[in-house]
Scaffold this motif. Structure first.
Motif, PDB file in Angstrom:
ATOM      1  N   ARG A   1       0.860  -1.191   0.000  1.00  0.00           N
ATOM      2  CA  ARG A   1       0.000   0.000   0.000  1.00  0.00           C
ATOM      3  C   ARG A   1       0.891   1.234   0.000  1.00  0.00           C
ATOM      4  O   ARG A   1       2.104   1.142  -0.128  1.00  0.00           O
TER       5      ARG A   1
ATOM      6  N   HIS B   1      -5.887   3.810  -3.649  1.00  0.00           N
ATOM      7  CA  HIS B   1      -6.804   3.560  -2.540  1.00  0.00           C
ATOM      8  C   HIS B   1      -7.339   4.871  -2.005  1.00  0.00           C
ATOM      9  O   HIS B   1      -6.646   5.888  -2.005  1.00  0.00           O
TER      10      HIS B   1
ATOM     11  N   ASN C   1      -4.854   3.319   2.312  1.00  0.00           N
ATOM     12  CA  ASN C   1      -3.433   3.364   1.922  1.00  0.00           C
ATOM     13  C   ASN C   1      -2.520   2.803   3.004  1.00  0.00           C
ATOM     14  O   ASN C   1      -1.406   2.400   2.739  1.00  0.00           O
TER      15      ASN C   1
END
Lengths: 255, 548, 181, 171
Positions: A111, A147, A161
């Motif tokens: 992420r 995201h 994230n």
């Protein structure tokens, strides 16, 4: 009485049977139903963990707590592995330590973890693990996925994230709060935690607003609104207590 | 209704007499492969033609399960004379009926001396292509349910376990765990509720053995499960079958209701105190559900995410009860083992791999289809004799076995006997029995990429190494095939493969790197050509040259 | 003893790491005896020297110019240090990586321009260095000898790093700094 | 029993009050068959998919309520398994197999051609709502590679041209 839940996984283990075995060449004794991780921690031997949290059921998923057992080819997750008499556990071999570092690095690539601008900067378990394991940089390519941040809830927000998919939020909501507002959609690299029918958190009717998910989140993925960079400090002392008091593991949806 | 052995024999006798009453029997393959080439209409046309000529009592036309040679479909077999017609069309029907009892229709004839049919040894597929899978009577006529009867009425549970153990049968789903040991473990548990699950979630891309068995001879699997239920002390079974196999689902459901109607499933089977029921559960498109604990989660109505083992399902399975999970082919081996004894079975195959194995032969090979051969047959014999070699005069490059968990076996191992241990030695696995042949036009890096894409999107996402690692490996393989990778990328690739293999939670992750590792091992030059020369040796990755 | 040649440079960063370097305070004096700054924003050299014994690189590799520079710097440096989070992880510059370059430029130079920019912004885009699709860490392009994470790395960590390098050792930075520090 | 009118407005309204919708009968029957036990979730979703063509949100809520499964768990299961789709499919469905044998046999090129000439990728539907494209993991028809399914009918030995041709006939 133990505060650590076994989940439903090992009711076959006998809590009244005691055994002795070795962790890192140290003789230790344990009950048959105590995981290697528990025993190690009782004896002051540190094993890094991420998905594990005292007071929640175990998943054995983050793989950071893997250890070697002499005579066993496979590496075993210490949170869900139970000792046997005369077992020899090695928690800090070079092999295991290197694997842990690499797994952590993979999590950083998954992420968008930008520590410097994160609400949890300085109070983040992922960040602390990088210090603990000596990860000073990431050798794999960052994936930079797209995201969103969902700030629709009146008091909390979720920033995907920063999520490491440990599912502590899902477990605490299910096992302790009993609401099961959270779950995980999709699969593989596209998995994502969701509230109700993948709708904005603020519109999730089942959410009681208790905030337990926020407190157990290891990173800045879940935070209280109004916190700025580095201001989000989690408090979760309540957890083992509530776990003991409510003890509804048996009805858990989360396995 | 409860049956005894006389009833079974009676049913068998009637059925056999009926069959013998016909001078000619035309078996039309109606398994999914031939059906999709139109064998259904061919069968109907044949029946019409026979009826039109008033030959109903002289010639029987019936739909049967897989005849094996899918590439030549629609395929029909003449049971008298043992001839096969291939690529049959409706227009050929009149000629076929005309030729009955005379000389066969040459233009349709499949060569008699073909190794494809000669070299096989059929145990699991003994009835495939011979009986109508939609009629229980035909199965009974082939000694069907006799094994179950024997087990229930003349053998103790221990004796059944003993026979299965003695047979040396190993799980046909992938890892090759000794079946007898698995059964015994479940049998030893003290729980009053136990389950038997048939894993028919055949997810390996390139494998269709289980589908064929279920479509062609579903009762055999049911019988195997019932025997397992008796031996382990379970009274409830589940068949977990892919929703992508509608025909198999239909035939299994049909078979179950037939067996229930005859009292072969249900309470007090064959007047014993053994009761056993089977339910069908549909998979919903998740390869990882082939993993035992994920499969259990799926039957329980949850996401198919594996959990760490131990505890193993044999002790702690479906709804926390001891659960036996075997795959379709494993159960299908049980009835003949009970009928002929474990010793008979153990006499087939190699020292450590007993019996036969069904393979789905596909890819760049002349005879694509389903074959069953004794364990230990050399790969060369399978590829060149039964399989008929590589089409279009191309050069053999590799055989991929074991699907996404397996590996690519290069030419130098062509004389290797095909059994569990030999395959393991060269870095592949038996898997469920998919065998994909590749020729010189297949790029091995591209093949590795294909499998990694599969593993990446089939990863359940629970554990970090598999979830992120497969994606990272896939990205590097893309970079290599696009001609943009460096030697460092190759080192990272190997490092990631090692990580995912050793730290993933379940078998999917642990074996996901195998296709990459075997191709790196045997076809490293192809990787290096992409990296150093920006060239694909097989000419499959076309963009390699343009990208720099 | 001859002084070692120290170069410092920044690519896509905020210069915060250099500020932290200046925060060495009296440490700078201690270093001055042993270190000659041969290149960097703190001194007045225009081109990167033929050789620097130690080079601290701040910032991520974001543009075509950065790519060219870092290769040149690597070739001319003895020990290359990834200096701060942007160099180590791409950090804040990397936050644009989720979006296409055009969208980033549009947002930065047109939508958020004050006063509002006339026209499509094409003119502005011409003078901005040509951005790569992603801002990426330095070690994805060249070999890095030491990683010094932190946003910025604390002065103590920088001092320790230089001390160790001066002593001829490759420093182990574990526990002295971290991502986001 | 009340007669169902089939106007679209009626349909969308009835989805809000699920028991009124005739398409729900099969769904409800499935759940009853399992005595509304939570482990019937996947079987029930199959039933929803079959009678509605996709998993409609209102129906998911109904299923969650009846089986007493948390909403988020229903959504999690619905998105974990590839057989389920949350979007209504096109009038016709084309499934291309991407199993190993089909891939080796060139199904990648077929997908490329569909993308180029019909303009849809896997899981997408043409803007006119006529054709949906799906990619299957393995149809088990490896002997016929490359294989596909066109509106429920399996077809083997496909080529880019005959696939485009088949799709063309739907439009």
């Amino acid at each position: 009485m133990s505060h650590h839940p076994k989940g439903k996984l090992r009711t076959d283990l006998n809590p009244s049977r005691l055994l002795t075995f070795k962790i890192d060449d140290r003789d230790v004794s344990a009950r048959e139903d105590e995981s290697i991780l528990e025993v190690a921690r009782q004896n002051g031997i540190a094993i890094p963990t991420l998905c594990h949290l005292d007071g929640l059921s175990e998943r054995g998923a983050c793989r950071l707590c893997i250890v070697e057992v002499r005579g066993v080819a496979k590496l075993l997750p210490s949170c869900v592995t139970f000792p046997r008499q005369d077992m020899e556990v090695i928690t800090n071999s070079e092999r295991v330590v290197n694997y842990r570092k690499k797994i952590l690095e993979l999590l950083f690539t998954e992420r968008n973890h930008v520590c410097s601008v994160c609400v949890s900067n300085g109070h983040c378990e992922l960040q602390n693990l990088s210090v603990e394991l000596g990860v000073t940089h990431v050798r794999y390519n960052y994936l930079y996925p797209e995201h969103a941040v969902d700030a629709s809830h009146s008091r909390f927000s979720v920033d995907h994230n920063r999520c490491v998919l440990c599912l502590r939020c899902v477990r605490v909501c299910d096992e302790i709060e009993g609401a099961h507002t959270w779950d995980i959609m999709g699969r593989g690299i596209t998995s994502k935690v969701i509230t109700d029918l993948n709708q904005p958190w603020g519109t999730a009717e089942t959410c009681t607003g208790c905030g337990k998910c926020v407190q157990v989140c290891p990173t800045g993925a879940l935070s209280e609104k109004g916190k700025s960079v580095a201001e989000m400090i989690k408090r979760r002392q309540f957890l083992p207590y509530l776990q003991m008091m409510r003890g509804r593991q048996e009805e858990s949806w989360q396995k | 209704m409860t049956l005894n052995i006389e009833d079974l024999h009676q049913i068998a006798k009637i059925e056999q007499d009926t069959q013998q009453g016909f001078q000619h029997r035309i078996n039309v393959c109606v398994a999914a492969g031939c059906l999709s080439c139109g064998s259904g209409v061919v069968k109907d046309a044949l029946a019409r033609e026979v009826g039109k000529r008033g030959l109903d009592n002289w010639c029987q036309v019936k739909g049967v399960g897989c005849l094996g040679l899918c590439t030549a479909g629609p395929l029909i077999a003449l049971e008298v004379g043992g001839r096969f017609y291939q690529g049959v069309k409706v227009a050929d029907v009149a000629d076929i009926v005309e030729a009955l009892g005379a000389s066969p229709v040459d233009r349709l004839l499949y060569p008699d001396d073909s190794a494809f049919f000669q070299r096989q040894l059929r145990i699991v597929t003994e009835n495939c292509g011979r009986i109508d899978p939609e009629r229980i009577e035909e199965y009974i006529a082939e000694s069907g349910y006799e094994g179950l009867y024997l087990a229930l009425t003349q053998m103790t549970r221990q004796e059944v376990l003993g026979q299965v153990t003695e047979s040396g049968l190993r799980g046909r789903g992938g890892a090759g765990f000794p079946t007898g040991l698995k059964w015994t473990t479940v049998a030893k548990t003290v729980d009053s509720t136990k389950f038997v699950i048939c894993n028919a979630d055949e997810g390996d891309p390139g494998a269709f053995m289980d589908r064929s068995v279920l479509e062609s001879d579903p009762h055999r699997v049911i019988e195997g499960m019932a025997v397992a239920g008796y031996a382990t002390g379970a009274s409830q079974g589940f068949i977990y079958v892919r929703a992508e196999y509608p025909l198999a689902v239909k035939r299994v459901r049909m078979a179950l209701s037939q067996a229930e109607r005859m009292g072969i499933l249900g309470n007090n089977i064959f007047n014993t105190n053994f009761s056993f029921n089977i339910k069908v559960r549909l998979g919903a498109g998740a390869f990882v559900c082939g993993e035992e604990t994920a499969l259990i989660a799926s039957i329980e109505g949850r996401m198919g995410r594996p959990r760490p083992r131990p505890p193993f399902p044999a002790e702690y399975g479906l709804w926390e009860h001891p659960t036996l999970i075997n795959n379709v082919e494993t159960f299908a081996n049980i009835p003949p083992i009970i009928r002929h004894g474990g010793k008979w079975f153990a006499g087939i195959g190699t020292e450590k791999s007993k019996g036969t194995k069904v393979f789905a032969l596909a890819g760049k090979i002349v005879n694509t289809g389903l074959i069953e051969v004794p364990m230990g047959m050399p790969l060369r014999e399978i590829v060149y004799e039964i399989g008929g070699g590589i089409p279009e005069g191309k050069r053999f490059k590799a055989v991929q076995t074991g699907g996404p968990s397996g590996g690519c076996i290069p030419q130098q191992f062509l004389d290797m006997p095909v059994d569990y241990d030999s395959l393991m030695q060269v870095g592949s696995i038996m898997g469920s029995g998919g065998m994909i042949v590749m020729d010189e036009s297949s790029c091995m890096v591209d093949v590795a990429k294909f499998f990694m894409e599969f593993c990446m999107s089939e990863s359940c996402g629970k554990c970090a190494p598999c979830r992120v690692g497969t994606r990272q490996i896939y990205d590097i393989l893309c970079k290599i095939t696009a001609g943009g990778a460096t030697t460092e990328d190759l080192a990272t690739l190997e490092d990631l493969c090692d990580l995912v293999k050793h730290t993933s939670l379940c078998g999917l992750g642990q074996s996901a790197p195998n296709p990459v590792l075997t191709t790196l091992n045997y076809f490293r030059d192809e990787y290096l050509a992409h990296i150093h020369d920006k060239k694909c040796l097989a000419g499959a990755c076309k963009t390699a040259k343009e990208v720099s | 003893m001859a002084k070692i040649g120290l170069a410092t440079t920044w690519l896509d960063g905020c210069s915060g790491c250099h500020m932290s370097f200046l925060d060495l305070d009296e440490g700078l004096i201690a270093l001055a005896d042993k270190v000659e700054i041969v290149y960097g924003p703190l001194v007045d050299y225009k081109t990167f020297p033929e050789h620097a014994d130690v080079t601290l690189v701040e910032g991520a590799v974001s543009s075509e110019a950065d790519k060219k520079n870092i290769l040149n710097i690597r070739a001319r440096s003895g020990v290359l240090v990834s200096f701060g989070d942007c160099a180590v992880t791409a950090n804040v510059p990397g936050m644009r990586n989720r979006y296409p370059v055009e969208a980033v430029l549009q947002r930065g130079y047109v939508e958020n321009a004050e006063p509002p920019l006339a026209g499509s912004g094409e003119a502005a885009f011409q003078v901005v260095p040509q951005l790569c699709p992603h801002a990426r860490p330095v070690h994805e392009f060249v070999h890095v000898d030491v990683f010094l994470p932190g946003c910025p790395p604390p002065p103590e960590a920088i001092f320790y790093l230089l001390q160790e390098l001066l002593a001829g050792r490759i420093p182990d930075m574990r526990g002295r700094t971290r991502f986001g520090a | 029993m009340k007669e169902e009118s089939a106007t679209p407005e009626r349909k969308s309204a009835s989805a809000k009050q699920p028991p009124e919708d005739h398409r729900l009968r099969m769904v409800n029957r499935t759940m009853q068959l399992y005595r509304n036990q939570s482990h019937a979730l996947i079987e029930t979703l199959h039933a929803v998919q079959e009678s509605f063509g996709y998993l409609e949100e209102g129906v998911l809520k109904h299923v969650a309520g009846t089986l007493r499964v948390p909403l988020s768990r229903v959504y999690a299961v619905a998105t974990f398994y590839h057989s389920f789709t949350l979007k209504p499919p096109g009038e016709h469905t084309c499934v291309i197999c991407m199993g190993t044998a089909c891939y080796i046999g060139g199904s990648g090129a077929i997908l490329g051609d569909i993308k180029e000439k019909v303009g849809i990728g896997s899981g997408e539907t043409t803007p006119d709502g006529k054709v949906s494209l799906l990619v299957a993991r393995c149809l088990g028809s490896c002997g016929l590679a490359p294989a596909g399914v066109f509106d429920g009918e399996v077809a083997g030995k496909l080529s880019p041209d005959n696939v485009i041709d088949k799709i063309g006939r739907w439009r």
